[in-house]
Design a protein around this motif. Structure first.
Motif, PDB file in Angstrom:
ATOM      1  N   TYR A 234       0.714  -1.310  -0.371  1.00 56.51           N
ATOM      2  CA  TYR A 234      -0.145   0.180   0.293  1.00 56.51           C
ATOM      3  C   TYR A 234       1.204   1.170   0.084  1.00 56.51           C
ATOM      4  O   TYR A 234       1.558   1.241   0.983  1.00 56.51           O
TER       5      TYR A 234
ATOM      6  N   LYS B  43      -5.598   7.036   6.865  1.00 50.80           N
ATOM      7  CA  LYS B  43      -5.187   6.138   5.625  1.00 50.80           C
ATOM      8  C   LYS B  43      -4.976   4.177   6.545  1.00 50.80           C
ATOM      9  O   LYS B  43      -5.113   3.681   5.994  1.00 50.80           O
TER      10      LYS B  43
ATOM     11  N   ILE C 276      -6.733   1.295   6.145  1.00 56.13           N
ATOM     12  CA  ILE C 276      -5.883  -0.042   5.548  1.00 56.13           C
ATOM     13  C   ILE C 276      -5.874  -1.170   6.448  1.00 56.13           C
ATOM     14  O   ILE C 276      -6.318  -2.392   5.912  1.00 56.13           O
TER      15      ILE C 276
ATOM     16  N   PHE D 210      -5.213   1.383  -2.631  1.00 58.11           N
ATOM     17  CA  PHE D 210      -5.850  -0.470  -2.182  1.00 58.11           C
ATOM     18  C   PHE D 210      -5.859  -1.290  -2.606  1.00 58.11           C
ATOM     19  O   PHE D 210      -6.880  -2.967  -3.511  1.00 58.11           O
ATOM     20  N   ARG D 211      -4.384  -1.152  -3.949  1.00 58.33           N
ATOM     21  CA  ARG D 211      -4.658  -2.141  -5.248  1.00 58.33           C
ATOM     22  C   ARG D 211      -4.247  -3.364  -4.616  1.00 58.33           C
ATOM     23  O   ARG D 211      -4.982  -4.987  -5.199  1.00 58.33           O
TER      24      ARG D 211
ATOM     25  N   ASP E 195      -6.183  -5.544  -1.934  1.00 57.93           N
ATOM     26  CA  ASP E 195      -7.219  -5.517  -1.753  1.00 57.93           C
ATOM     27  C   ASP E 195      -7.658  -6.387  -2.764  1.00 57.93           C
ATOM     28  O   ASP E 195      -8.715  -7.312  -2.651  1.00 57.93           O
TER      29      ASP E 195
ATOM     30  N   ARG F 220     -13.789  -4.642   2.667  1.00 53.57           N
ATOM     31  CA  ARG F 220     -13.410  -3.588   2.524  1.00 53.57           C
ATOM     32  C   ARG F 220     -14.965  -2.923   2.985  1.00 53.57           C
ATOM     33  O   ARG F 220     -15.529  -3.098   2.109  1.00 53.57           O
TER      34      ARG F 220
ATOM     35  N   TRP G 274     -15.923  -0.063   1.059  1.00 47.95           N
ATOM     36  CA  TRP G 274     -16.311   1.075   0.045  1.00 47.95           C
ATOM     37  C   TRP G 274     -16.740   2.223   0.135  1.00 47.95           C
ATOM     38  O   TRP G 274     -16.118   3.591  -0.351  1.00 47.95           O
TER      39      TRP G 274
ATOM     40  N   VAL H 188     -14.149   5.302   1.749  1.00 50.78           N
ATOM     41  CA  VAL H 188     -12.834   5.467   0.618  1.00 50.78           C
ATOM     42  C   VAL H 188     -13.345   6.183  -0.537  1.00 50.78           C
ATOM     43  O   VAL H 188     -12.546   6.961  -0.716  1.00 50.78           O
TER      44      VAL H 188
END
Length: 372
Positions: free
Chosen positions: A97, A111, A115, A191-192, A194, A204, A206, A209
């Motif tokens: 991350y 953040k 995460i 959050f790639r 994830d 998550r 979302w 986010v």
């Protein structure tokens, strides 16, 4: 959760970490490596200023020493951010991350909390009873996708106040939606990791986010422009289907036809090609839609920039999603300059708003037919 942090001043670490966490601090790269072997942390936080060697040396070395599924959060300096991102992508390093170098202490703490799931423990997330509908919006350029995404979802949110709606800006070449709504701090690319598997992606929250609309509480936006892998697109869409009723994806240019774009087209419920109402654009759209039809994909046309009284022929074999009239350049520039949403203005362009309402009405009829 055992969290190991690599930072030069132990006394300041708490200002960056969530209040409820207990962390172990390494004040040098050598100490960090030693503590990793001793304690096998559940997660690690690295400040790139700790490393004097190039990122392509220290980053893969750190990743190889951490437990396989332990997330690695990196807080970069401005000079390091781009190269760290490049190294992580080119070496296909998973579970990383990378935060923005522009964040304040409070924003970094927020953040990290998000995460690692500390925010989600208190808020949780709500999934839809049925999977949401996903719309892929594409064009050859300058066909009004951004204007549509700024205005139409607000009308839809008003029509369905009990439905959750999200708009994702995936236009990598021209992320105008991100600029208009100031979504730079709401990037899905952070959050790639994830999206490595669907189970992690669904867990998550979302909504936390995304950025909530100031106009409608059930409408959300996010910056999602990145060079996604096709499998990341699959897991992202599956996760957003579970938490939102309508998902609008501004993909932008329908060329080049990357693996990610093809996955999007095959995965979306409705593929909308925005086409300017001139003969060359209409003919090109017919060819593009015909090519995809041969591959088993159905596409609909949203015809834009139509002058009042102008005739058009799109073809009986092409599904027409809707028609929106031309808005004068001066009118659009004024809206962009004042950051004003047309459908919320006191004197909106009547023909344009009426066309959006017709599309919303048709959407309602389709939804009712499916549910009934």
């Amino acid at each position: 959760m055992k969290i190991l942090v690599c930072y030069p001043m132990k006394s300041l670490v708490k200002t960056y970490m969530p209040a409820s966490t207990e962390v172990l601090v390494a004040e040098s790269p050598e100490d960090f490596s030693r503590l990793v072997h001793l304690y096998q942390p559940d997660a690690a936080v690295i400040f790139s200023e700790m490393y004097m060697t190039p990122a392509w040396v220290w980053l893969p070395a750190i990743k190889s020493t951490l437990p396989k599924n332990a997330p690695l959060i990196i807080v970069p300096l401005f000079r390091d951010e781009a190269i760290i991102k490049q190294v992580a992508e080119e070496l296909s390093l998973e579970g990383i991350y990378l935060l923005s170098a522009k964040l304040s202490q409070e924003e970094i703490r927020s953040k990290i909390s998000l995460i690692l799931g500390f925010i989600e423990e208190s808020t949780g997330y709500i999934t839809s009873e049925n999977d949401g509908l996903v719309y892929a919006l594409m064009s050859y350029g300058a066909s009004g996708i951004t204007t549509f995404c700024i205005n139409y979802p607000i009308l839809l949110a008003k029509q369905y106040p009990d439905k959750r709606i999200v708009v994702l800006d995936m236009n990598h070449a021209k992320p105008d939606l991100t600029r208009f709504f100031k979504l730079q701090q709401h990037q899905l690319a952070l959050f790639r990791p994830d999206f490595l598997n669907i189970h992690t992606a669904i867990k998550r929250n979302w909504k936390s986010v995304c950025k909530q609309s100031v106009h409608m509480p059930n409408l959300y936006y996010a910056h999602a422009a990145s060079k996604w892998k096709s499998w990341e697109i699959t897991n992202m869409i599956a996760a957003f289907r579970k938490q939102f009723d309508y998902v609008y994806i501004d993909w932008g240019f329908c060329f080049p036809e990357t693996e990610a774009m093809q996955r999007l087209v095959y995965t979306a419920d409705r593929n909308l090609l925005f086409v300017r109402s001139d003969p060359f654009s209409i003919e090109s759209s017919r060819e593009w839609i015909g090519t995809w039809r041969e591959k088993g994909v159905q596409c609909e046309v949203l015809l834009s920039h139509l002058d009042q009284g102008q005739p058009f022929r799109i073809g009986e074999d092409i599904a027409l999603y809707g028609i929106v009239p031309r808005i004068s350049e001066s009118r659009l520039k004024e809206s962009q300059r004042s950051n004003s949403v047309l459908v919320e203005e006191f004197f909106p362009p009547k023909l344009y708003i009426s066309s959006l309402k017709e599309i919303a009405k048709a959407e309602y009829e389709v939804r009712r037919a499916v549910s009934g």
